[in-house]
Every structure is written in structure tokens, then in C-alpha cells.
Design a protein around this motif. Structure first.
Motif, PDB file in Angstrom:
ATOM      1  N   ILE A  53      -4.629   1.565  13.029  1.00  0.00           N
ATOM      2  CA  ILE A  53      -4.792   1.567  11.575  1.00  0.00           C
ATOM      3  C   ILE A  53      -6.102   0.901  11.175  1.00  0.00           C
ATOM      4  N   CYS A  75      -8.136  -7.176   7.076  1.00  0.00           N
ATOM      5  CA  CYS A  75      -7.844  -6.174   6.039  1.00  0.00           C
ATOM      6  C   CYS A  75      -6.456  -5.575   6.208  1.00  0.00           C
ATOM      7  N   ILE A  76      -5.940  -5.564   7.419  1.00  0.00           N
ATOM      8  CA  ILE A  76      -4.616  -5.010   7.658  1.00  0.00           C
ATOM      9  C   ILE A  76      -3.531  -6.075   7.536  1.00  0.00           C
ATOM     10  N   ILE A 209      -2.515   6.519  11.056  1.00  0.00           N
ATOM     11  CA  ILE A 209      -3.519   6.112  10.072  1.00  0.00           C
ATOM     12  C   ILE A 209      -3.185   6.649   8.688  1.00  0.00           C
ATOM     13  N   TYR A 213      -2.015   3.934   5.800  1.00  0.00           N
ATOM     14  CA  TYR A 213      -2.860   3.621   4.652  1.00  0.00           C
ATOM     15  C   TYR A 213      -2.184   4.038   3.347  1.00  0.00           C
ATOM     16  N   SER A 214      -1.569   5.198   3.346  1.00  0.00           N
ATOM     17  CA  SER A 214      -0.867   5.636   2.140  1.00  0.00           C
ATOM     18  C   SER A 214       0.280   4.680   1.809  1.00  0.00           C
ATOM     19  N   ILE A 217      -1.083   1.288   0.412  1.00  0.00           N
ATOM     20  CA  ILE A 217      -1.548   1.398  -0.974  1.00  0.00           C
ATOM     21  C   ILE A 217      -0.369   1.576  -1.924  1.00  0.00           C
ATOM     22  N   PRO A 287      -2.542   7.936  -3.788  1.00  0.00           N
ATOM     23  CA  PRO A 287      -2.397   8.311  -2.375  1.00  0.00           C
ATOM     24  C   PRO A 287      -2.274   9.812  -2.150  1.00  0.00           C
ATOM     25  N   LEU A 291      -6.137   9.990  -1.324  1.00  0.00           N
ATOM     26  CA  LEU A 291      -6.171   9.473   0.040  1.00  0.00           C
ATOM     27  C   LEU A 291      -5.746  10.514   1.064  1.00  0.00           C
TER      28      LEU A 291
END
Length: 366
Positions: A53, A75-76, A209, A213-214, A217, A287, A291
């Protein structure tokens, strides 16, 4: 006249006895290593997933791998710790409160059922079902020892810390680790192994990934939406949104719809409709419209039903580690099939996914 007969099997085994002994010893060492690392499987698998990720962020730093790995990991893990981790703690606290206050919860549920003006025959059946649930099933959960509960929580914390360090070191030194692994492979098989790694890498990027990420968010956005509408236990709800969004074919609507129904009984149809519309647009608009199209090149090209079965089946078999390990195993099988197809049909290489890259490039540049 003397004939030179080819050596029989026993003679070959005797001649290779040291190689066979070394192989057996290595297998035994690997077996005991797996036994030692098995309690830490959750942390290792989570670290691998987090590394996938975070890798798009780390790549932006180019040759500054150490700094990029640190920034990408932060960041994760920062949103995961403050939202997902706190939400899990809140869910566990609510579960503990539910176990300790079963009588009041049961009375509240029964009063709510009577207020719905359901026919008496159905009310009696519901009462019996609820009574059986609270008198047989829930006490079994409540009888779980506090020591075992504390041990499971402590092991989870240890595995989470391991996942942080494992993620960082994979980002910082993953290329060197792959090059060392590739150097052990005989030269004739290196192209096939490297092609297999390329397919597997593309599949895992598509699996983890885009969804991760979706889901991140969506969960972060849901915190502000739930807080604006005055919901309690915001972090717990955001965690449920994240879990529902990370599994293919599932969606956060499985959380939003029950919340809208509860809001309908509490504040009326207008408030419930306003919440559902705003939450759908704000939480899922960016998203789904921005995204996901950006991450279409990372798709795994595996049917969502297979991924859903892998996620859920792995969770039932192996818990947290199985939840993510099962899709990895599915991706490994699909990658092997694609490499096999390319071997028997060489023309498929030219039609392969343009996003495939050569993992061995880093071995030539280091």
C-alpha cells in the motif's frame, strides 16, 4: 572383458549423501523457523500488505529509499493507528459493556419490539429467540477468561508493531532482498521466476492498493460525516466502514443503510434521507469518481467473487493473517497460470498487460 554399467540408484544416493543430508538439515531448520514465526504471522502478513500500500508513495522519493520508506510508512500507519486502531479498541469496549449489561440490553430490545405493534404470535417467537440468545449463546462468550483475552490483545499489539517495522524494511531493502533471492535461482530459470514475480506483483497491487486507498479515504471521510450528524462511537463506525470497503463486492452501504434505518426510527424520514444522501455523496463520491479510475491500471483482473471468497475464507481459517494471506495465495496461483500460458503460447507475451514491469531491473542498477 569388463563392462561399464551405469550407476544404480543406491550408488547415486551414496555418492550424494552429503547433499541429501544438507537438504534434510535445511528443511528441518526451515520447519522450526516456521514454527517460531507462526505466532507472528499476523504481523508479517500485515507488514507485507502495508508495504504494497505504501510503495507508490515511497517510489516518489527515487534514490532516497530510506527517507521514502519512512515517510510512506508514516502516511499509512498514522491514519490506521488514530482511526482504525482506536475504532477497534472502541468496538472491544462496547462488546465488553454489552457482555456485562446483558439484562438491560435484552429489556431494551424487548421494549422496542413491543413498541412496533407486531402481532402477538410473532412477538412471542421473537421473545423466545432473544431469550435463548441471551441465556445460552452470549454467556458462552462472556465466560472467556480474562487472561486469555489479555494475551490475545497483547499478541495483537506485538504483531501490529512487527508489521510497522516489517513494512519499513521491505520498503527500504525489498529490492535487495529480491535480488538476493533471484541470485540463488539457477540462471536458466531466472527469466521464468522473474516473469512470475512481475505477474504476482501486478496482481497484488490490484488487490491491495486500490481497495486499501479507497477504504482509507472512505473511513477518514466518514469520521467527519458521522461527527457532523451527531452519531456516537464515531471511530467504531469508521472502522466498520473501512472493513466493509476493503472486501470486494462489499461496501460501506452495509453500514450506512442500518444507520439510516436507526435514524429513521429516532428522528424521522427527513433526517434519515438527508443523512443517507449526504453520506453517500461525501463518503463515496471522491473514491468512486476520482480515485478508482486513477487506479484502474492496478487492477488484478481476478473475478471479484473469487477475491471475496479468498478474503472471507482466509479470515475464517487464519484470522487476520488468513484474511490477507488467502488473496496472496490466490494471486500466486493466478500468476503461475499466466506464466504457464505464456510458456506454451509465446505470442501472449506481446499482448501482456503494459503495466507489467521487470523486477530484476533494480538488480542491475544497485
Amino acid at each position: 572383458m569388463r563392462f561399464n554399467y551405469p550407476p544404480d540408484g543406491v550408488s547415486q544416493i551414496i555418492a550424494s549423501r552429503w547433499k541429501i543430508g544438507a537438504t534434510i538439515a535445511l528443511a528441518v531448520l526451515l520447519f522450526f523457523a516456521l514454527l517460531i514465526l507462526l505466532p507472528l504471522a499476523d504481523g508479517i502478513v500485515l507488514g507485507l500488505v502495508f508495504a504494497y500500500i505504501a510503495r507508490p508513495i515511497q517510489v516518489k522519493f527515487g534514490k532516497y529509499r530510506k527517507i521514502g520508506a519512512l515517510v510512506a510508512s508514516l502516511c499509512i500507519f498514522v491514519p490506521i493507528i488514530f482511526i482504525i486502531g482506536a475504532g477497534i479498541v472502541e468496538i472491544l469496549n462496547q462488546f465488553s459493556w454489552f457482555i456485562e449489561n446483558q439484562a438491560s440490553v435484552m429489556n431494551g430490545i424487548l421494549e422496542f419490539i413491543h413498541s412496533l405493534q407486531i402481532p402477538d404470535a410473532y412477538v412471542e417467537r421473537l421473545n423466545n429467540a432473544i431469550w435463548n440468545l441471551f441465556t445460552s449463546l452470549l454467556p458462552a462468550f462472556g465466560s472467556i477468561g480474562l487472561i486469555a483475552y489479555a494475551q490475545s490483545i497483547g499478541l495483537f499489539v506485538i504483531n501490529f508493531l512487527i508489521s510497522i517495522f516489517f513494512c519499513y524494511f521491505l520498503l527500504a531493502d525489498g529490492d535487495r532482498l529480491y535480488c538476493a533471492f533471484l541470485g540463488v535461482i539457477p540462471g536458466d530459470y531466472q527469466p521464468v521466476v522473474n516473469r512470475y514475480a512481475a505477474h504476482l506483483d501486478l496482481i497484488l497491487k490490484g488487490v491491495f492498493i486500490g481497495n486499501a486507498y479507497s477504504a482509507l479515504i472512505v473511513s477518514v471521510t466518514s469520521v467527519f460525516v458521522f461527527y457532523a450528524f451527531g452519531f456516537t462511537h464515531v471511530l467504531a463506525l469508521a472502522t466498520l466502514i473501512f472493513i466493509a470497503s476493503v472486501i470486494p463486492l462489499f461496501a460501506g452501504y452495509m453500514v450506512l443503510v442500518p444507520l439510516a434505518i436507526v435514524r429513521y426510527f429516532d428522528q424521522g424520514v427527513e433526517s434519515a434521507s438527508l443523512f443517507f444522501i449526504v453520506s453517500s455523496l461525501v463518503i463515496y463520491g471522491p473514491p468512486e469518481l476520482i480515485l478508482r479510475p486513477y487506479l484502474t491500471s492496478l487492477k488484478s483482473k481476478i473475478h471479484p467473487m473469487l477475491l471475496m471468497l479468498a478474503f472471507l475464507g482466509g479470515a475464517f481459517v487464519g484470522g487476520i493473517a488468513g484474511f490477507f494471506a488467502a488473496p496472496i495465495l490466490l494471486g500466486a496461483l493466478v500468476a503461475a497460470y499466466r506464466v504457464y500460458q505464456e510458456q506454451i503460447h509465446p505470442e501472449m507475451v506481446a499482448r501482456a498487460d503494459p503495466d507489467l514491469w521487470n523486477p530484476a531491473e533494480s538488480c542491475r542498477t544497485d
